[in-house]
Design a protein around this motif. Structure first.
Motif, short mmCIF file in Angstrom:
data_model
loop_
_atom_site.label_atom_id
_atom_site.label_comp_id
_atom_site.label_asym_id
_atom_site.label_seq_id
_atom_site.Cartn_x
_atom_site.Cartn_y
_atom_site.Cartn_z
N GLY A 127 0.80 -1.23 0.00
CA GLY A 127 0.00 0.00 0.00
C GLY A 127 0.83 1.27 0.00
N ASP A 128 2.13 1.16 0.21
CA ASP A 128 3.02 2.33 0.15
C ASP A 128 3.46 2.61 -1.28
OD1 ASP A 128 4.50 1.11 3.17
OD2 ASP A 128 3.11 2.80 2.98
N THR A 129 3.10 1.74 -2.21
CA THR A 129 3.47 1.94 -3.60
C THR A 129 2.87 3.24 -4.13
OG1 THR A 129 3.72 -0.41 -4.06
CG2 THR A 129 3.27 1.03 -5.94
N ALA A 130 3.72 4.11 -4.66
CA ALA A 130 3.27 5.42 -5.13
C ALA A 130 4.45 6.16 -5.73
CB ALA A 130 2.69 6.24 -3.98
N VAL A 131 4.15 7.28 -6.38
CA VAL A 131 5.18 8.24 -6.72
C VAL A 131 5.31 9.18 -5.53
CG1 VAL A 131 5.93 10.07 -8.27
CG2 VAL A 131 4.70 8.08 -9.18
N TYR A 132 6.51 9.34 -5.04
CA TYR A 132 6.78 10.18 -3.88
C TYR A 132 7.36 11.51 -4.34
CZ TYR A 132 5.74 6.44 -0.63
OH TYR A 132 5.10 5.47 0.09
N TYR A 133 6.77 12.59 -3.83
CA TYR A 133 7.17 13.93 -4.22
C TYR A 133 7.69 14.70 -3.00
CZ TYR A 133 4.31 13.11 -8.39
OH TYR A 133 3.77 12.60 -9.55
N CYS A 134 8.72 15.45 -3.23
CA CYS A 134 9.22 16.40 -2.24
C CYS A 134 8.54 17.74 -2.49
CB CYS A 134 10.73 16.53 -2.39
SG CYS A 134 11.53 17.60 -1.20
N ALA A 135 8.22 18.46 -1.44
CA ALA A 135 7.54 19.74 -1.58
C ALA A 135 8.07 20.74 -0.57
CB ALA A 135 6.03 19.57 -1.38
N ALA A 136 7.96 22.01 -0.91
CA ALA A 136 8.35 23.10 -0.01
C ALA A 136 7.30 24.21 -0.10
CB ALA A 136 9.72 23.65 -0.39
N ASP A 137 7.18 24.93 0.99
CA ASP A 137 6.23 26.05 1.01
C ASP A 137 6.76 27.12 1.94
OD1 ASP A 137 3.56 27.42 2.20
OD2 ASP A 137 3.25 26.70 0.16
N ARG A 138 6.43 28.37 1.63
CA ARG A 138 6.92 29.47 2.47
C ARG A 138 6.30 29.47 3.85
NH1 ARG A 138 6.35 33.52 -2.57
NH2 ARG A 138 5.06 31.77 -3.18
N LEU A 139 5.11 28.88 3.99
CA LEU A 139 4.40 28.95 5.27
C LEU A 139 4.39 27.62 6.02
CD1 LEU A 139 1.37 31.19 4.26
CD2 LEU A 139 3.51 31.86 5.39
N ARG A 140 3.88 26.59 5.42
CA ARG A 140 3.81 25.28 6.08
C ARG A 140 3.69 24.19 5.06
NH1 ARG A 140 -1.52 23.26 5.97
NH2 ARG A 140 -0.92 21.58 7.38
N VAL A 141 4.09 23.00 5.47
CA VAL A 141 3.89 21.79 4.68
C VAL A 141 3.17 20.80 5.57
CG1 VAL A 141 4.99 19.84 3.55
CG2 VAL A 141 5.88 22.14 3.18
N GLY A 142 2.06 20.31 5.10
CA GLY A 142 1.29 19.36 5.87
C GLY A 142 0.07 18.96 5.07
N PRO A 143 -0.87 18.27 5.72
CA PRO A 143 -2.09 17.89 5.01
C PRO A 143 -2.78 19.13 4.42
CG PRO A 143 -1.95 16.80 7.14
CD PRO A 143 -0.84 17.79 7.10
N HIS A 144 -3.12 19.05 3.16
CA HIS A 144 -3.83 20.12 2.47
C HIS A 144 -3.04 21.42 2.35
CE1 HIS A 144 -7.06 17.31 3.08
NE2 HIS A 144 -7.02 17.47 4.40
N SER A 145 -1.74 21.36 2.54
CA SER A 145 -0.94 22.58 2.38
C SER A 145 -0.85 22.95 0.91
CB SER A 145 0.45 22.42 2.98
OG SER A 145 1.14 21.32 2.41
#
Length: 125
Positions: free
Chosen positions: A92-110
């Protein structure tokens, strides 16, 4: 502007481990929160983990419930790189994994201002 380059994906058997890397350029890791998301076929992209500098040599980490206790996000500030250590992997962990950045926050629905190109993780049963 921030550029993110992921690496480390691959094929692994269930129960195995992988470590993903995300090299950031343009800004230091202490400037922006960073994190990991994943998208499985036919599913929406979902939050996996995030790490935010909270002063000195301290970082705050946050995880999705589905990966708590199995995945660990970490930082090498000298290399401006974050890592995602994934243990006890499941199909179930099979997926494309992406790195992300944001000026304010990174989290669910960011919102996430910046994304990497993604790296495939496939876990066989």
């Amino acid at each position: 502007q921030v550029q993110l380059v992921e690496s480390g994906g691959g094929l692994v058997q269930a129960g195995g481990s992988l470590r993903l890397s995300c090299a950031a350029s343009g800004r230091t890791i202490r400037s922006y929160p960073l994190g990991w998301f994943r998208q499985a076929p036919g599913k929406e992209r979902e939050f996996v983990a995030a790490i935010t500098w909270s002063g000195g040599n301290t970082y705050y980490a946050d995880y999705a419930d589905s990966v708590k206790g199995r995945f660990t996000v970490s930082v090498d500030a000298a290399k401006n790189t974050i890592y995602l250590q994934m243990n006890s992997l499941k199909p179930g962990d099979t997926a494309v994994y992406y790195c992300a950045a944001d000026r304010l926050r990174v989290g669910p629905h960011s919102r996430n201002d910046y994304w990497g190109q993604g790296t495939q993780v496939t876990v066989s049963s």
